[in-house]
Design a protein around this motif. Structure first.
Motif, PDB file in Angstrom:
ATOM      1  N   TRP A  79       8.246   9.935  -9.201  1.00 38.49           N
ATOM      2  CA  TRP A  79       9.140   8.896  -9.741  1.00 38.49           C
ATOM      3  C   TRP A  79       9.639   7.982  -8.622  1.00 38.49           C
ATOM      4  O   TRP A  79       9.722   6.762  -8.804  1.00 38.49           O
ATOM      5  CB  TRP A  79      10.343   9.557 -10.427  1.00 38.49           C
ATOM      6  CG  TRP A  79       9.986  10.255 -11.708  1.00 38.49           C
ATOM      7  CD1 TRP A  79       8.874  10.055 -12.474  1.00 38.49           C
ATOM      8  CD2 TRP A  79      10.758  11.253 -12.370  1.00 38.49           C
ATOM      9  NE1 TRP A  79       8.876  10.864 -13.574  1.00 38.49           N
ATOM     10  CE2 TRP A  79      10.041  11.618 -13.553  1.00 38.49           C
ATOM     11  CE3 TRP A  79      11.965  11.880 -12.120  1.00 38.49           C
ATOM     12  CZ2 TRP A  79      10.505  12.576 -14.438  1.00 38.49           C
ATOM     13  CZ3 TRP A  79      12.448  12.823 -13.003  1.00 38.49           C
ATOM     14  CH2 TRP A  79      11.716  13.178 -14.150  1.00 38.49           C
ATOM     15  N   ASP A  80       9.953   8.566  -7.493  1.00 46.09           N
ATOM     16  CA  ASP A  80      10.465   7.770  -6.381  1.00 46.09           C
ATOM     17  C   ASP A  80       9.424   6.754  -5.914  1.00 46.09           C
ATOM     18  O   ASP A  80       9.737   5.574  -5.683  1.00 46.09           O
ATOM     19  CB  ASP A  80      10.855   8.706  -5.233  1.00 46.09           C
ATOM     20  CG  ASP A  80      11.462   7.946  -4.059  1.00 46.09           C
ATOM     21  OD1 ASP A  80      12.600   7.480  -4.189  1.00 46.09           O
ATOM     22  OD2 ASP A  80      10.787   7.837  -3.015  1.00 46.09           O
ATOM     23  N   GLU A  81       8.168   7.209  -5.800  1.00 46.05           N
ATOM     24  CA  GLU A  81       7.104   6.299  -5.374  1.00 46.05           C
ATOM     25  C   GLU A  81       6.876   5.196  -6.405  1.00 46.05           C
ATOM     26  O   GLU A  81       6.653   4.025  -6.045  1.00 46.05           O
ATOM     27  CB  GLU A  81       5.817   7.085  -5.138  1.00 46.05           C
ATOM     28  CG  GLU A  81       5.893   8.010  -3.914  1.00 46.05           C
ATOM     29  CD  GLU A  81       4.652   8.881  -3.779  1.00 46.05           C
ATOM     30  OE1 GLU A  81       3.808   8.870  -4.712  1.00 46.05           O
ATOM     31  OE2 GLU A  81       4.526   9.572  -2.751  1.00 46.05           O
ATOM     32  N   ALA A  82       6.939   5.554  -7.704  1.00 40.52           N
ATOM     33  CA  ALA A  82       6.747   4.547  -8.761  1.00 40.52           C
ATOM     34  C   ALA A  82       7.861   3.492  -8.735  1.00 40.52           C
ATOM     35  O   ALA A  82       7.610   2.286  -8.873  1.00 40.52           O
ATOM     36  CB  ALA A  82       6.695   5.233 -10.119  1.00 40.52           C
ATOM     37  N   LEU A  83       9.106   3.954  -8.536  1.00 42.88           N
ATOM     38  CA  LEU A  83      10.227   3.018  -8.482  1.00 42.88           C
ATOM     39  C   LEU A  83      10.139   2.094  -7.277  1.00 42.88           C
ATOM     40  O   LEU A  83      10.455   0.900  -7.357  1.00 42.88           O
ATOM     41  CB  LEU A  83      11.550   3.803  -8.434  1.00 42.88           C
ATOM     42  CG  LEU A  83      11.976   4.476  -9.735  1.00 42.88           C
ATOM     43  CD1 LEU A  83      13.176   5.387  -9.507  1.00 42.88           C
ATOM     44  CD2 LEU A  83      12.318   3.420 -10.795  1.00 42.88           C
ATOM     45  N   ARG A  84       9.699   2.658  -6.143  1.00 44.88           N
ATOM     46  CA  ARG A  84       9.578   1.823  -4.946  1.00 44.88           C
ATOM     47  C   ARG A  84       8.533   0.726  -5.153  1.00 44.88           C
ATOM     48  O   ARG A  84       8.701  -0.413  -4.724  1.00 44.88           O
ATOM     49  CB  ARG A  84       9.192   2.697  -3.739  1.00 44.88           C
ATOM     50  CG  ARG A  84      10.349   3.536  -3.210  1.00 44.88           C
ATOM     51  CD  ARG A  84       9.916   4.421  -2.040  1.00 44.88           C
ATOM     52  NE  ARG A  84      11.022   5.208  -1.555  1.00 44.88           N
ATOM     53  CZ  ARG A  84      11.942   4.797  -0.686  1.00 44.88           C
ATOM     54  NH1 ARG A  84      11.881   3.549  -0.216  1.00 44.88           N
ATOM     55  NH2 ARG A  84      12.918   5.595  -0.307  1.00 44.88           N
ATOM     56  N   LYS A  85       7.394   1.088  -5.792  1.00 48.56           N
ATOM     57  CA  LYS A  85       6.360   0.087  -6.069  1.00 48.56           C
ATOM     58  C   LYS A  85       6.893  -1.000  -7.003  1.00 48.56           C
ATOM     59  O   LYS A  85       6.626  -2.200  -6.812  1.00 48.56           O
ATOM     60  CB  LYS A  85       5.142   0.768  -6.694  1.00 48.56           C
ATOM     61  CG  LYS A  85       4.336   1.617  -5.711  1.00 48.56           C
ATOM     62  CD  LYS A  85       3.143   2.256  -6.413  1.00 48.56           C
ATOM     63  CE  LYS A  85       2.333   3.122  -5.442  1.00 48.56           C
ATOM     64  NZ  LYS A  85       1.172   3.766  -6.109  1.00 48.56           N
ATOM     65  N   GLU A  86       7.667  -0.578  -8.014  1.00 41.10           N
ATOM     66  CA  GLU A  86       8.196  -1.546  -8.978  1.00 41.10           C
ATOM     67  C   GLU A  86       9.223  -2.468  -8.303  1.00 41.10           C
ATOM     68  O   GLU A  86       9.223  -3.701  -8.519  1.00 41.10           O
ATOM     69  CB  GLU A  86       8.843  -0.800 -10.146  1.00 41.10           C
ATOM     70  CG  GLU A  86       9.199  -1.691 -11.334  1.00 41.10           C
ATOM     71  CD  GLU A  86       7.961  -2.215 -12.023  1.00 41.10           C
ATOM     72  OE1 GLU A  86       8.084  -3.256 -12.718  1.00 41.10           O
ATOM     73  OE2 GLU A  86       6.860  -1.613 -11.886  1.00 41.10           O
ATOM     74  N   LEU A 131      10.408  18.892  -7.544  1.00 36.80           N
ATOM     75  CA  LEU A 131      10.292  18.093  -6.325  1.00 36.80           C
ATOM     76  C   LEU A 131       9.091  17.152  -6.408  1.00 36.80           C
ATOM     77  O   LEU A 131       9.180  15.973  -6.048  1.00 36.80           O
ATOM     78  CB  LEU A 131      10.149  19.006  -5.110  1.00 36.80           C
ATOM     79  CG  LEU A 131      11.428  19.663  -4.581  1.00 36.80           C
ATOM     80  CD1 LEU A 131      11.091  20.638  -3.458  1.00 36.80           C
ATOM     81  CD2 LEU A 131      12.397  18.603  -4.065  1.00 36.80           C
ATOM     82  N   ILE A 132       7.960  17.679  -6.888  1.00 32.70           N
ATOM     83  CA  ILE A 132       6.748  16.858  -7.010  1.00 32.70           C
ATOM     84  C   ILE A 132       6.975  15.722  -8.002  1.00 32.70           C
ATOM     85  O   ILE A 132       6.607  14.563  -7.751  1.00 32.70           O
ATOM     86  CB  ILE A 132       5.550  17.730  -7.435  1.00 32.70           C
ATOM     87  CG1 ILE A 132       5.223  18.748  -6.322  1.00 32.70           C
ATOM     88  CG2 ILE A 132       4.330  16.873  -7.754  1.00 32.70           C
ATOM     89  CD1 ILE A 132       4.174  19.764  -6.713  1.00 32.70           C
ATOM     90  N   GLN A 133       7.625  16.042  -9.146  1.00 36.51           N
ATOM     91  CA  GLN A 133       7.885  15.027 -10.162  1.00 36.51           C
ATOM     92  C   GLN A 133       8.846  13.961  -9.626  1.00 36.51           C
ATOM     93  O   GLN A 133       8.660  12.756  -9.835  1.00 36.51           O
ATOM     94  CB  GLN A 133       8.485  15.688 -11.408  1.00 36.51           C
ATOM     95  CG  GLN A 133       8.671  14.732 -12.588  1.00 36.51           C
ATOM     96  CD  GLN A 133       7.338  14.205 -13.109  1.00 36.51           C
ATOM     97  OE1 GLN A 133       6.422  14.977 -13.376  1.00 36.51           O
ATOM     98  NE2 GLN A 133       7.220  12.885 -13.235  1.00 36.51           N
ATOM     99  N   SER A 134       9.867  14.409  -8.896  1.00 35.23           N
ATOM    100  CA  SER A 134      10.842  13.467  -8.337  1.00 35.23           C
ATOM    101  C   SER A 134      10.185  12.552  -7.309  1.00 35.23           C
ATOM    102  O   SER A 134      10.488  11.350  -7.239  1.00 35.23           O
ATOM    103  CB  SER A 134      11.997  14.238  -7.689  1.00 35.23           C
ATOM    104  OG  SER A 134      12.669  15.027  -8.643  1.00 35.23           O
ATOM    105  N   LYS A 135       9.286  13.130  -6.518  1.00 37.36           N
ATOM    106  CA  LYS A 135       8.585  12.325  -5.519  1.00 37.36           C
ATOM    107  C   LYS A 135       7.712  11.278  -6.205  1.00 37.36           C
ATOM    108  O   LYS A 135       7.642  10.111  -5.767  1.00 37.36           O
ATOM    109  CB  LYS A 135       7.725  13.233  -4.638  1.00 37.36           C
ATOM    110  CG  LYS A 135       7.034  12.499  -3.498  1.00 37.36           C
ATOM    111  CD  LYS A 135       6.238  13.462  -2.626  1.00 37.36           C
ATOM    112  CE  LYS A 135       5.535  12.714  -1.487  1.00 37.36           C
ATOM    113  NZ  LYS A 135       4.743  13.643  -0.641  1.00 37.36           N
TER     114      LYS A 135
END
Length: 419
Positions: free
Chosen positions: A405-412, A399-403
């Protein structure tokens, strides 16, 4: 060790396992003679020093009840004489569904010595037990009606009906001076059990018991308004007392058919200082008696869920009280389930973790089958199949890793103006 064997054999031969008799003499101890006579009458083995077992069919054979009374009378004076291995324990209220009683007993010179010590109370088993109980009664404070009622039950179990009758007035006097709700409920519970099983206890013609039970009930009801200031450690015992009063209020017995309990309960529910757990019990009982609408349970739960942070933390305690008496309020009512679901969704992680123990405790009142029904309704509420509720939780690290990745993708995506 081999050289000790002959001495061990010799000691065993010289010791024996049978109780003999001394030369005739004029000196005898009345209580010991009464003990031996009663044991002989009921065929209890006291001629050998070994352990013996006695199985008694209490409710089918009157003689077996008399043997049980004798054994309990002896063990009251000399606890080492016998031990109940199985069977109904009326004092501790254990194994009351059993109809047979099994005792392990053993007679020896030590038992006889203890009987002689008790001879100062009287020359017979019944007389000594009566005098010892009267002495024990004097040590109990006047306002401790519950202890006196339990002592009366013990006297009846020993076959001391006359002694129990002497306790009537003391119990009545104690009921009138006892100001403690829990003590009065304890008295009511014991007295009501004596009344219900009066024939088994040898009181089939007793006329005063109903009046005593009625007085204990009225006095306990009169103390209901004290509960809003009760110690939190006493809440569980208070809940059992409230359930007892509610059960009796719904019974067909005429001396419980008055409006006092309902009036006091309604007044207690109007007290804003009433603890959440007790409020849950009281509103569930009042609703069950038909004095309040079923929706009020949900309304009061909603008040906790949507109230101040301190009130929100009390929600689980309120539900514990409700589920103690009225589990069906949650099993078949969608409103309460929806409100609890809202609460869980709105709680922060830390608040949820702190509330989990009390919530888990609240749901321990449900059977496994009922828990399954609740799970189906929760699945329907979230529009998923019930089988999905059985899937293991996602690993926390994932869950922590997915969160992340999700934040990194949103920034990109934001940098490329894709969202």
């Amino acid at each position: 060790m081999a050289t000790d064997k002959p001495l061990q054999e010799l000691q065993q031969l010289l010791t024996g396992d049978v109780i003999g008799s001394v030369a005739p003499n004029s000196f005898s101890i009345p209580i010991v003679e009464d003990f031996k006579a009663r044991c002989t009458e009921y065929k209890l083995q006291i001629r050998t020093t070994g352990q013996h077992k006695k199985v008694l069919d209490l409710y089918a054979k009157p003689e077996h009840r008399q043997i049980s009374q004798l054994i309990q009378c002896i063990t009251y004076l000399v606890p080492e004489f016998a031990k109940r291995q199985s069977g109904p324990d009326w004092i501790a209220e254990r194994d009351m569904n059993l109809v047979r009683e099994t005792w392990i007993y053993m007679y020896s010179s030590r038992i006889e010595a203890r009987l002689i010590e008790n001879s100062l109370y009287g020359g017979t088993l019944a007389g000594a037990a009566t005098r010892k109980m009267e002495e024990q009664m004097q040590e109990i404070p006047d306002h401790h009606s519950g202890e006196l009622a339990r002592l009366m039950l013990q006297a009846l179990l020993m076959g001391l009906q006359d002694t129990a009758m002497k306790l009537y007035e003391q119990v009545r006097s104690a009921l009138r001076t006892d100001g403690n709700f829990l003590s009065l409920c304890n008295s009511l519970h014991v007295l009501n059990r004596i009344h219900q099983h009066r024939r088994l206890l040898g009181l089939s013609d007793e006329q005063h018991l109903p009046d005593l039970v009625s007085e204990a009930y009225r006095n306990a009801v009169d103390k209901l308004l004290q509960l809003s200031r009760a110690n939190p450690d006493e809440h569980e015992a208070i809940i059992q007392g409230l359930k007892l009063l509610a059960m009796l209020a719904e019974s067909s017995e005429g001396y419980f058919q008055d409006e006092t309990f309902r009036i006091q309960l309604n007044e207690l529910l109007s007290d804003h200082q009433l603890p959440a757990q007790l409020e849950g019990v009281c509103v569930a009982i009042s609703s069950g008696l038909g004095d309040r609408p079923r929706d009020e349970i949900v309304d009061r739960a909603r008040g906790y869920i949507h109230g101040t942070p301190d009130q929100t933390r009390q929600t689980a305690l309120f539900l514990q009280g409700v589920f103690t008496v009225a589990r069906d309020a949650f099993l078949y009512e969608d409103q309460l389930l929806s409100e609890l679901n809202y609460l869980i969704e709105q709680l922060s992680y830390d608040d949820f973790i702190s509330m989990v123990p009390e919530l888990r405790l609240a749901f321990t009142y449900f059977t496994p089958m009922e828990t399954g029904l609740i799970a189906v309704r929760v699945a329907s509420l979230h529009q998923v199949e019930p089988e999905e509720m059985l899937r293991p939780a996602v690993d926390e690290q994932m869950l922590i890793q997915s969160k992340t990745w999700d934040e990194a993708l949103r920034k990109e995506f934001t940098a490329w103006k894709l969202i």
